[in-house]
Motif scaffolding. Sequence first.
Motif, short mmCIF file in Angstrom:
data_model
loop_
_atom_site.label_atom_id
_atom_site.label_comp_id
_atom_site.label_asym_id
_atom_site.label_seq_id
_atom_site.Cartn_x
_atom_site.Cartn_y
_atom_site.Cartn_z
N TYR A 132 0.84 -1.21 0.00
CA TYR A 132 0.00 0.00 0.00
C TYR A 132 0.88 1.26 0.00
O TYR A 132 0.62 2.20 -0.75
N THR A 192 -7.42 -4.08 -3.10
CA THR A 192 -8.84 -3.81 -2.82
C THR A 192 -9.52 -4.97 -2.11
O THR A 192 -10.35 -4.75 -1.20
N TYR A 204 -8.01 -5.34 1.61
CA TYR A 204 -8.31 -4.28 2.57
C TYR A 204 -9.80 -4.14 2.84
O TYR A 204 -10.20 -3.36 3.69
N ARG A 205 -10.62 -4.85 2.08
CA ARG A 205 -12.06 -4.69 2.23
C ARG A 205 -12.49 -4.98 3.67
O ARG A 205 -12.16 -6.01 4.24
N LYS A 238 -11.53 -3.25 6.28
CA LYS A 238 -10.55 -2.73 7.23
C LYS A 238 -10.64 -1.21 7.32
O LYS A 238 -11.18 -0.56 6.43
N ALA A 244 -9.34 0.91 4.47
CA ALA A 244 -9.98 0.73 3.15
C ALA A 244 -10.47 2.04 2.56
O ALA A 244 -10.44 2.23 1.34
#
Length: 311
Positions: A40, A63, A66-67, A69, A72
């Motif tokens: 990231y 994507t 991290y969904r 989190k 995100a």
Amino acid sequence: MLKKQRILTASALIAVSLMFGSCKSDYEKLKASNDVAKKYREAVKYYNKKDYNKALDLFDDLTQRYRGKAEAEDLFYYYAYTNYKLKDYTSAGYHFKNFAENYPSSTRAEECRYMAAYCSYLDSPNYQLDQTNSSKAIEQLQLFINLYPKSERVADASKLIQNLRNKLEEKSYADARLYYDIGDYLSAVMAFNNSLRDYPDTKYAEEMEFMMIKAQYLYARNSLYYKQEDRYNQAISYADQFTEKYPNSKYLREAASYRKISDQGIKQAKVLVAEASVDSKVAKKLAKKDTTTGQPQSVVGKQNERSPQNQ
């Protein structure tokens, strides 16, 4: 000496090759890495350096990871803008819209809602093409105005809506004119009328109302004789309305000419219909005439159009 120079040159080439190979290898290793935090950070660095293709590759992988989190929100914000920077407005608009819907309380929600609509605006094609995206963009821009009526972006959104409406107006006029140009006069009359109804303040209003007279006249002229009276009368009605509405129009003389020959057409049609009622040969001949289309011609100054009996 020459041999030593060759060795030095070869060494330099190898060093350069290894350097570039190492850079490529580092990026590939980063893509394959499971260190999402580092990936990231590097994706953001690539974004800030305007290397959007590499940034997109990394964000695309992140994507899913991290969904759900906390991080995100930032990720999806960057992801939408990366698509935007790469001029993929369809994808960018989709992701901006998702951001606004998934993070309605975010300080960026208003911005992303606007950007979603703006991407649809940028996806709007030339007026000669299908305008589905233009209509979609108008809906999204209007939704933005409704949701954020006090936003400083409302003025810009309103300007964009007007630009799109102008494009739809151009499309409407061009489509109606095309019907006339190909000789589909009834469709032309209907299309001009619809365009005037949808865009009453159009800059083409005077021209289109005049074109309705011409198209209706030609539609009548190419009809069966027993149908011509009603159709010529409609052309006369259009001409009268035009004369009243535009008393100083540059088309006024031509409109009057169409009115005159439409009146002559009615008289001629009545004579022929009367003859057909008592003469089967005339009736059979007249029954063959019903094309209702034909190539457009100007009636003014053309003797062969001054009376339908010459057709």
